[in-house]
Design an enzyme around this catalytic site. Structure first.
Site, mmCIF file in Angstrom:
data_model
loop_
_atom_site.group_PDB
_atom_site.id
_atom_site.type_symbol
_atom_site.label_atom_id
_atom_site.label_comp_id
_atom_site.label_asym_id
_atom_site.label_seq_id
_atom_site.Cartn_x
_atom_site.Cartn_y
_atom_site.Cartn_z
ATOM 1 N N VAL A 122 8.777 -1.023 -4.866
ATOM 2 C CA VAL A 122 9.058 -2.685 -5.402
ATOM 3 C C VAL A 122 9.651 -2.534 -7.062
ATOM 4 O O VAL A 122 8.652 -2.009 -8.073
ATOM 5 C CB VAL A 122 7.739 -3.095 -5.557
ATOM 6 C CG1 VAL A 122 7.399 -4.897 -6.418
ATOM 7 C CG2 VAL A 122 7.134 -3.460 -3.755
ATOM 8 N N LYS A 166 9.969 0.084 1.082
ATOM 9 C CA LYS A 166 9.986 -0.965 1.086
ATOM 10 C C LYS A 166 9.390 -1.529 2.411
ATOM 11 O O LYS A 166 8.344 -2.604 2.832
ATOM 12 C CB LYS A 166 10.341 -2.256 0.134
ATOM 13 C CG LYS A 166 12.037 -2.130 0.525
ATOM 14 C CD LYS A 166 12.784 -3.102 -0.057
ATOM 15 C CE LYS A 166 14.251 -2.779 0.280
ATOM 16 N NZ LYS A 166 14.827 -2.168 -0.926
ATOM 17 N N GLY A 188 11.249 -1.231 -8.805
ATOM 18 C CA GLY A 188 11.823 0.321 -9.402
ATOM 19 C C GLY A 188 11.061 0.613 -10.348
ATOM 20 O O GLY A 188 9.493 1.098 -9.882
ATOM 21 N N ASP A 214 15.521 -8.436 1.213
ATOM 22 C CA ASP A 214 15.280 -6.968 0.140
ATOM 23 C C ASP A 214 14.057 -7.657 -0.654
ATOM 24 O O ASP A 214 12.962 -6.938 -1.045
ATOM 25 C CB ASP A 214 16.703 -6.607 -0.960
ATOM 26 C CG ASP A 214 15.791 -4.946 -1.741
ATOM 27 O OD1 ASP A 214 15.997 -4.678 -1.560
ATOM 28 O OD2 ASP A 214 15.610 -5.852 -2.801
ATOM 29 N N LYS A 237 10.087 -7.332 -1.024
ATOM 30 C CA LYS A 237 9.035 -6.685 -2.027
ATOM 31 C C LYS A 237 8.076 -7.596 -2.613
ATOM 32 O O LYS A 237 6.932 -7.270 -2.860
ATOM 33 C CB LYS A 237 10.296 -6.263 -3.027
ATOM 34 C CG LYS A 237 10.995 -5.448 -3.610
ATOM 35 C CD LYS A 237 12.027 -5.239 -4.277
ATOM 36 C CE LYS A 237 13.130 -4.390 -3.701
ATOM 37 N NZ LYS A 237 14.394 -4.238 -4.799
ATOM 38 N N GLU A 265 3.928 2.755 -5.546
ATOM 39 C CA GLU A 265 4.790 1.665 -6.908
ATOM 40 C C GLU A 265 6.903 1.756 -7.025
ATOM 41 O O GLU A 265 6.735 0.969 -7.398
ATOM 42 C CB GLU A 265 4.924 2.606 -8.068
ATOM 43 C CG GLU A 265 4.435 1.584 -9.601
ATOM 44 C CD GLU A 265 3.669 1.122 -9.696
ATOM 45 O OE1 GLU A 265 2.993 0.490 -9.830
ATOM 46 O OE2 GLU A 265 4.174 -0.119 -9.151
ATOM 47 N N THR A 287 19.714 9.921 -3.814
ATOM 48 C CA THR A 287 19.995 9.539 -5.584
ATOM 49 C C THR A 287 18.689 9.570 -6.046
ATOM 50 O O THR A 287 18.551 10.059 -6.671
ATOM 51 C CB THR A 287 20.437 7.818 -5.880
ATOM 52 O OG1 THR A 287 21.853 8.001 -4.556
ATOM 53 C CG2 THR A 287 20.858 7.525 -7.117
ATOM 54 N N VAL A 288 17.614 8.901 -5.551
ATOM 55 C CA VAL A 288 16.556 8.905 -6.466
ATOM 56 C C VAL A 288 15.327 10.337 -5.937
ATOM 57 O O VAL A 288 14.871 10.864 -7.097
ATOM 58 C CB VAL A 288 15.309 7.657 -4.919
ATOM 59 C CG1 VAL A 288 14.066 7.979 -5.694
ATOM 60 C CG2 VAL A 288 16.252 6.843 -5.132
#
Ligand code: HSE
Length: 441
Positions: free
Chosen positions: A130, A103, A132, A199, A203, A127, A11-12
């Site tokens: 943490v 992360k 998005g 999660d 972060k 960047e 996805t990313v």
């Protein structure tokens, strides 16, 4: 020209390709040279994807990328610990800069990776790891570098923020909202690390490591999730002037750091109370700047791609200017974390008691015996022999509160301790008077 390669086209990864293509000229102008996407590591070449990429660019062999001397910058978007961790190290050892949104790898191995990058004179940027698209790592390292950071409060998990928001707005129970969130794609099929707070712990450990310049071991952070929050607690919080949020907290406390993740009552007036749905926010206080808040989408394809491509632009500039060299977060120090038993908080308690004369006196005596002082008491009339009793305490060490709860459980007329939730009694913005705020002074 700066040659880059992607590891991972999920996805990313697909979002990064889209942003690089749709904003190509703009991005190249900002760097002053062309970014060329040379290769992409995929698991399956035949998978259908909604991006336009030449078949010849894809490979299933990581060596084709990691051993290619023409590639300057590797963008790791595989996620998880392995093989991402090994690939990042191999890339750095081959003198390639790295951008990652991972992360887990940064939280667990940040100091080691920074040292390796420093030794090899390359950049490491993360960047996207943490929250998005919300800008926070570069602001902490650069825009706020003049400050000593005092405290950070974050809503760092979109899934849990969505669930708590819908529980508040629609008067629904946790499990019903979670099922809907999964249907709508706002929660993973296995949302356990979101729900249990892990999660957010990864972060906040990254943010706190940067802010307090010492490594925060994620395993030492106190973490509590939102799975036990009931609709009735949300309703009562509302009646008392609060909302419930999953807060990630990092702050100085004497010579220790207080770093934790747990659900908390926060005042409806606090800016974080207005952060709803899948949105994330980080609210922090610096000794010079005062209060600062960053707000945005903490996950999703394009917001995370926005952060990753911004890192690519920044690192590509360093490569062009021949000044690579990692920005250290590793001072060699390991943070001494305050144990949760020693942390002072106010608490919300919801207890079911028999509605009989003298019960309240017994409850308050036990609390008083353990130095727990009450700020407010609410007894709901339910016209039954058993009633809910709602108490908010003044700040008290957690150890004392927990001891008093063990004693309360022994009282015959106390049927059940239903909920114990921490209350964030921090001052609201504008009440931090540690700095002069008049401009031009
Ligand atoms: N699952 C996370 C969230 C995003 O819900 O915020 C990835 O860290």
């Amino acid at each position: 020209m700066v040659n880059i390669a992607l590891l991972g086209l999920g996805t990313v990864g697909s979002g990064v390709v889209k942003v690089l293509q749709q904003n190509k000229d703009n991005i190249n102008n900002k760097i002053g040279t062309e970014i060329s996407l040379k290769k992409v590591l995929v698991k399956n070449r035949d998978k259908k994807r909604d991006i336009n990429l030449k078949d010849s660019m894809m490979t299933t062999n990581p060596d084709e990328i990691l051993n290619d001397d023409e590639i300057d910058l590797i963008v790791e978007l595989i996620g998880g610990e392995q093989p991402a961790y090994d690939y990042i190290k191999r890339a750095i050892q081959s003198k390639k800069s790295v951008v990652t949104a991972n992360k887990l790898v940064i939280a667990r191995y940040g100091p080691e990776i920074h040292r390796l990058a420093d030794k090899n004179r390359v950049e490491i940027s993360y960047e996207g790891s943490v929250a998005g698209g919300l800008p926070i790592i570069r602001p902490l390292k650069e825009s706020l570098a003049a400050n000593r950071i005092k405290e950070i409060y974050g809503i760092l998990n979109g899934t849990t923020n969505y669930i708590l928001t819908k529980m508040t707005q629609n008067q629904e129970e946790f499990s019903d909202v979670l099922t809907q969130a999964q249907k709508l794609g706002y929660a993973e099929r296995d949302p356990s690390s979101d729900i249990n707070g892990l999660d957010a712990a990864y972060k906040i450990s990254i943010l706190a490591s940067i802010a307090f310049e010492s490594f925060i071991d994620v395993e030492s952070i106190f973490v509590e999730g939102i799975q036990d929050i009931e609709q009735v607690d949300i309703e009562l919080a509302g009646e008392l002037g609060y909302v419930i949020k999953l807060l990630a907290i990092a702050k100085e406390d004497g010579d220790k750091l207080d770093v934790r993740v747990h659900p908390a009552f926060i005042s409806k007036d606090h800016p974080l109370a207005l952060v709803n749905d899948i949105y994330n926010a980080v609210y922090l206080q610096g000794d010079a700047v005062g209060d600062v808040m960053s707000y945005g989408q903490g996950a999703g394809q394009m917001p995370t791609a926005s952060a990753v491509v911004a890192d690519i632009i920044q690192v590509a500039r360093c490569i062009c200017e021949h000044r690579p060299g990692a920005t250290l977060i590793d001072s060699g120090a390991r943070a001494d974390l305050k144990k949760i038993k020693d942390v002072k908080n106010s608490f919300y308690l919801r207890i079911r008691v028999n509605d009989k004369p003298g019960v309240m006196a017994k409850v308050t005596r036990v609390l008083g015996d353990h130095q727990v002082s009450l700020a407010s008491v609410l007894q709901k009339h339910r016209r039954s022999a058993v009633v809910p009793l709602v108490l908010i305490t003044h700040p008290v060490r957690e150890e004392f509160l927990m001891r008093s709860i063990s004693e309360l459980e022994k009282i015959e007329d106390v049927i059940e301790i239903n909920s114990v939730i921490r209350v964030q009694e921090e001052k609201n913005p504008g009440q931090n008077k540690s700095t002069k705020t008049e401009k031009g002074e």
